[in-house]
Design a protein around this motif. Structure first.
Motif, PDB file in Angstrom:
ATOM      1  N   SER A 147       2.548  39.380 -41.813  1.00 45.54           N
ATOM      2  CA  SER A 147       3.620  39.236 -42.597  1.00 45.54           C
ATOM      3  C   SER A 147       3.223  38.099 -43.769  1.00 45.54           C
ATOM      4  O   SER A 147       2.581  37.173 -43.549  1.00 45.54           O
ATOM      5  N   ASP A 148       4.155  38.140 -44.645  1.00 49.62           N
ATOM      6  CA  ASP A 148       3.883  37.107 -45.800  1.00 49.62           C
ATOM      7  C   ASP A 148       5.081  36.092 -45.934  1.00 49.62           C
ATOM      8  O   ASP A 148       5.946  36.106 -44.621  1.00 49.62           O
ATOM      9  N   ALA A 149       5.152  34.988 -46.343  1.00 52.71           N
ATOM     10  CA  ALA A 149       6.158  34.092 -46.225  1.00 52.71           C
ATOM     11  C   ALA A 149       7.624  34.166 -46.398  1.00 52.71           C
ATOM     12  O   ALA A 149       8.423  33.817 -46.059  1.00 52.71           O
ATOM     13  N   ALA A 153       6.404  41.281 -31.847  1.00 48.18           N
ATOM     14  CA  ALA A 153       6.508  40.378 -33.042  1.00 48.18           C
ATOM     15  C   ALA A 153       7.564  39.455 -33.026  1.00 48.18           C
ATOM     16  O   ALA A 153       6.937  37.987 -33.359  1.00 48.18           O
ATOM     17  N   VAL A 154       8.589  39.771 -32.892  1.00 50.06           N
ATOM     18  CA  VAL A 154       9.721  38.752 -33.002  1.00 50.06           C
ATOM     19  C   VAL A 154       9.576  37.541 -31.937  1.00 50.06           C
ATOM     20  O   VAL A 154       9.703  36.574 -32.062  1.00 50.06           O
ATOM     21  N   LYS A 155       9.319  38.160 -30.903  1.00 43.03           N
ATOM     22  CA  LYS A 155       9.065  37.364 -29.535  1.00 43.03           C
ATOM     23  C   LYS A 155       8.026  36.321 -29.794  1.00 43.03           C
ATOM     24  O   LYS A 155       8.354  35.071 -29.687  1.00 43.03           O
ATOM     25  N   ASP A 156       7.006  36.769 -30.059  1.00 44.07           N
ATOM     26  CA  ASP A 156       5.788  35.594 -30.135  1.00 44.07           C
ATOM     27  C   ASP A 156       5.785  34.744 -31.340  1.00 44.07           C
ATOM     28  O   ASP A 156       5.386  33.669 -31.391  1.00 44.07           O
ATOM     29  N   ASN A 157       6.386  35.258 -32.470  1.00 46.91           N
ATOM     30  CA  ASN A 157       6.442  34.275 -33.680  1.00 46.91           C
ATOM     31  C   ASN A 157       7.826  33.520 -33.510  1.00 46.91           C
ATOM     32  O   ASN A 157       8.240  32.859 -34.353  1.00 46.91           O
ATOM     33  N   LEU A 193      11.349  40.255 -41.480  1.00 46.34           N
ATOM     34  CA  LEU A 193      12.305  39.295 -40.338  1.00 46.34           C
ATOM     35  C   LEU A 193      11.430  38.069 -40.042  1.00 46.34           C
ATOM     36  O   LEU A 193      11.945  37.356 -39.628  1.00 46.34           O
ATOM     37  N   LEU A 194      10.229  38.318 -40.413  1.00 47.82           N
ATOM     38  CA  LEU A 194       9.361  37.091 -40.022  1.00 47.82           C
ATOM     39  C   LEU A 194       8.640  36.317 -41.095  1.00 47.82           C
ATOM     40  O   LEU A 194       8.393  36.685 -42.282  1.00 47.82           O
ATOM     41  N   PRO A 195       8.325  34.900 -40.962  1.00 47.53           N
ATOM     42  CA  PRO A 195       7.706  34.196 -41.804  1.00 47.53           C
ATOM     43  C   PRO A 195       6.008  34.605 -41.762  1.00 47.53           C
ATOM     44  O   PRO A 195       5.646  35.556 -41.010  1.00 47.53           O
ATOM     45  N   GLU A 196       5.364  33.998 -42.571  1.00 44.72           N
ATOM     46  CA  GLU A 196       3.836  34.219 -42.565  1.00 44.72           C
ATOM     47  C   GLU A 196       3.305  33.888 -41.243  1.00 44.72           C
ATOM     48  O   GLU A 196       3.442  33.198 -40.699  1.00 44.72           O
ATOM     49  N   GLY A 197       2.564  35.261 -40.724  1.00 45.55           N
ATOM     50  CA  GLY A 197       2.026  35.111 -39.630  1.00 45.55           C
ATOM     51  C   GLY A 197       1.509  36.452 -39.029  1.00 45.55           C
ATOM     52  O   GLY A 197       1.612  37.515 -39.878  1.00 45.55           O
ATOM     53  N   THR A 198       0.859  36.676 -37.956  1.00 49.49           N
ATOM     54  CA  THR A 198       0.591  38.133 -37.390  1.00 49.49           C
ATOM     55  C   THR A 198       1.754  38.891 -36.701  1.00 49.49           C
ATOM     56  O   THR A 198       2.448  38.313 -35.869  1.00 49.49           O
ATOM     57  N   ILE A 199       1.755  40.066 -36.928  1.00 45.35           N
ATOM     58  CA  ILE A 199       2.738  41.062 -36.781  1.00 45.35           C
ATOM     59  C   ILE A 199       2.160  41.815 -35.269  1.00 45.35           C
ATOM     60  O   ILE A 199       2.943  41.749 -34.443  1.00 45.35           O
ATOM     61  N   VAL A 200       1.049  42.271 -35.670  1.00 46.93           N
ATOM     62  CA  VAL A 200       0.363  43.095 -34.550  1.00 46.93           C
ATOM     63  C   VAL A 200      -0.985  43.399 -34.889  1.00 46.93           C
ATOM     64  O   VAL A 200      -1.423  43.269 -36.179  1.00 46.93           O
ATOM     65  N   GLY A 209      13.257  35.580 -33.814  1.00 49.31           N
ATOM     66  CA  GLY A 209      14.656  35.727 -33.343  1.00 49.31           C
ATOM     67  C   GLY A 209      14.647  35.653 -31.555  1.00 49.31           C
ATOM     68  O   GLY A 209      13.730  35.562 -31.074  1.00 49.31           O
ATOM     69  N   ILE A 210      16.037  35.920 -31.216  1.00 51.23           N
ATOM     70  CA  ILE A 210      16.350  36.116 -29.710  1.00 51.23           C
ATOM     71  C   ILE A 210      16.198  37.494 -29.358  1.00 51.23           C
ATOM     72  O   ILE A 210      16.927  38.348 -30.015  1.00 51.23           O
ATOM     73  N   ILE A 211      15.728  37.938 -28.158  1.00 52.08           N
ATOM     74  CA  ILE A 211      15.672  39.343 -27.535  1.00 52.08           C
ATOM     75  C   ILE A 211      16.683  39.519 -26.427  1.00 52.08           C
ATOM     76  O   ILE A 211      16.415  38.399 -25.495  1.00 52.08           O
TER      77      ILE A 211
END
Length: 412
Positions: free
Chosen positions: A306-308, A333-337, A285-292, A340-342
Motif C-alpha cells: 500500500s502507499d502512504a 492486512a488490517v490486523k498485522d498493520n 485503508l492502510l498506510p504505506e506497508g505490505t498488504i499481502v 483497524g479493529i477486527i
C-alpha cells in the motif's frame, strides 16, 4: 531389420541417403504424434519434419524420434488402457466423455479441490458467476474433504432465506447426489431460469434437510452502505467483483466528506472473489506497508504493498466463519498493520490462489493453485483463518446483532 525398442513400436535406422533419420511404422507414428501434440498443447515444444517414404512407413529425424519415443514410453500404459477399455467394454463408449474423464483425472491427482480441468461449459459457467448476473440461489461453496461445503450465502438470497448457513454440506440437487469431484456440476444444477424451482438437500450436524428454492436474479452488486446512529458509517461488502473496489471508494469518500466519526466495514459471509479488488480496498485503508505476499512452489514471492495515502476515519471490520479468501487478505492486512479493529469470529481459512487459463483450442480451461498467500507478518491463512481482536459470537438465539453492537461501541 525391424526390431522392438523400449517404447514398444517398430523402427529401424535408414542407412541410405536419409542419414540421421529413422523410419517408423505409419500407424504407430500417428498415435505417438497425438501424444506429442497433447504434451505440446500443455506447454511443451515439438516441431517435426516428416514424410512417408513407403506405404506404411514414415521417415523422421533422429532427434525428433528421441522426443517421440520418450513421450510414448511415458504414456504407453495410458494408450494400452484406452484401447483395452474400448475393445472390452460391453457397449460403445462416448469418446469425448472418455477423454474429458482422463483430463479431469490428471488434474485431480494433486488432491487439491481447487485444481481442476474445466470443460468449456464449466468454464463459461464460472465466468458468469464471477463477472455477470445470473439466476440461482445465492450461495458460495468450496470443496472440503471431497464434500461441497457452504462458505457463505448472499444477503437476501433464496439460500439465506431458506436457512442455509456456513458449514452446511450440500448433499444433492434435485435428487442427484454430488460430491467434491462434481463441484462444477452441482453449481451448474443450482442455476437455471428465473423463478424456476430447485430442491437442495444439505446436511448439518448429521441431519439432512431438503429445501425447495425459487431461483432469483443474483446480482454482482457487492457494496452497500448506510448511516448508523451516532454518526457512524456502515459499508457492507458481499463479495469482491470487478467493480467492488471502485464502488467501495465512492462510498468511503462520501462518508469522509459527510464527516462520519467512525466506520464499520462488514465482511461477514463474504466468500471472496477477485484478489486485486481486495488489495485495492486494503490500499485505501492502510498506510504505506505490505498488504499481502504470495509465494509459489519455487519460493519466489510477490508482494502487494500500500502507499502512504489512506483514510483517516477510524474503522472496525466485522468477520465470521463465512469470511473467506480475498476477504481474509483484507482482514489479515488490517490486523498485522494495526489499521483497524477486527470483531467477530475466526474466519474460514482459504489462503491459496488459483490461476484460470483457457486452452488455445477453446475446448476448455485449466484451474490450478499456483500460490499460497501470507499475511504481512508471514502468518499462514490457509486452513487456519484470521483471529479477530475481539471474539463476539452471534447465535440464532441472539435478539440483536451483537457483533455490530460491539463494533459501534469500540468506535464511540
Amino acid at each position: 531389420m525391424w526390431k522392438d525398442c523400449k517404447g514398444g513400436f517398430g523402427m529401424s535406422e535408414d542407412n541410405g541417403s536419409s542419414k540421421g533419420k529413422i523410419v517408423i511404422k505409419k500407424r504407430s507414428f500417428v498415435m505417438i504424434l497425438v501424444l506429442v501434440l497433447l504434451a505440446g498443447a500443455l506447454g511443451g515444444a515439438f516441431s517435426y519434419n516428416a514424410y512417408v517414404t513407403k506405404n506404411d512407413f514414415t521417415l523422421i529425424k533422429t532427434e525428433d524420434f528421441e522426443t517421440i519415443n520418450g513421450v510414448y514410453s511415458k504414456y504407453a500404459k495410458l494408450e494400452m488402457l484406452y484401447n483395452y477399455l474400448n475393445e472390452r467394454y460391453y457397449k460403445e463408449i462416448d469418446q469425448g466423455d472418455m477423454m474429458t474423464s482422463i483430463y479431469k483425472g490428471l488434474f485431480a491427482s494433486p488432491g487439491d479441490p481447487y485444481t481442476s480441468y474445466l470443460t468449456l461449459e464449466e468454464y463459461e459457467d464460472l465466468m458468469v458467476t464471477a463477472t455477470g448476473d445470473f439466476y440461482g440461489i445465492g450461495v458460495t461453496m468450496e470443496v472440503i474433504d471431497n464434500e461441497i461445503v457452504v462458505v457463505s450465502t448472499m444477503d437476501g438470497s433464496p439460500a439465506q432465506l431458506a436457512g442455509i448457513k456456513t458449514g452446511d454440506v450440500i448433499v444433492s440437487v434435485d435428487g442427484v447426489a454430488y460430491g467434491g469431484e462434481k463441484f462444477s456440476e452441482a453449481a451448474s444444477a443450482m442455476r437455471g431460469e428465473l423463478n424456476t424451482s430447485v430442491t437442495v438437500s444439505y446436511r448439518r450436524d448429521g441431519v439432512v434437510t431438503d429445501v425447495k428454492l425459487i431461483r432469483k436474479k443474483i446480482t454482482t452488486q457487492s457494496v452497500y452502505s448506510e448511516m448508523l446512529e451516532g454518526n457512524i458509517g456502515y459499508i457492507r461488502i458481499t463479495s469482491f467483483e470487478l467493480a467492488t473496489a471502485e464502488d467501495f471508494e465512492k462510498e468511503l469518500r462520501n462518508m469522509e466528506v459527510s464527516g462520519v466519526s467512525g466506520l464499520v466495514i462488514d465482511l461477514r459471509n463474504n466468500g471472496g472473489g477477485i484478489v486485486d479488488s481486495g488489495v485495492a480496498i486494503a490500499d485505501m485503508l492502510l498506510p504505506e506497508g505490505t498488504i499481502v505476499y504470495l509465494e509459489d512452489r519455487k519460493g519466489e514471492r510477490v508482494y502487494e504493498n500500500s502507499d502512504a495515502d489512506c483514510t483517516s476515519v477510524p474503522y472496525v471490520l466485522l468477520v465470521n466463519g463465512g469470511t473467506a479468501s480475498t476477504s481474509e487478505i483484507l482482514a489479515a492486512a488490517v490486523k498485522d498493520n494495526k489499521g483497524g479493529i477486527i470483531v467477530g469470529t475466526n474466519t474460514f481459512g482459504k489462503g491459496i490462489v488459483q490461476s484460470i487459463e483457457k486452452l488455445s483450442d477453446n475446448s476448455g480451461a485449466l484451474r490450478i493453485t499456483v500460490q499460497q498467500y501470507f499475511s504481512p507478518d508471514g502468518n499462514v491463512i490457509h486452513e487456519k483463518g484470521v483471529q479477530p481482536d475481539y471474539e463476539v459470537i452471534l447465535t440464532e438465539e441472539s435478539e440483536t446483532d451483537v457483533q455490530l453492537e460491539k463494533a459501534i461501541e469500540l468506535l464511540k
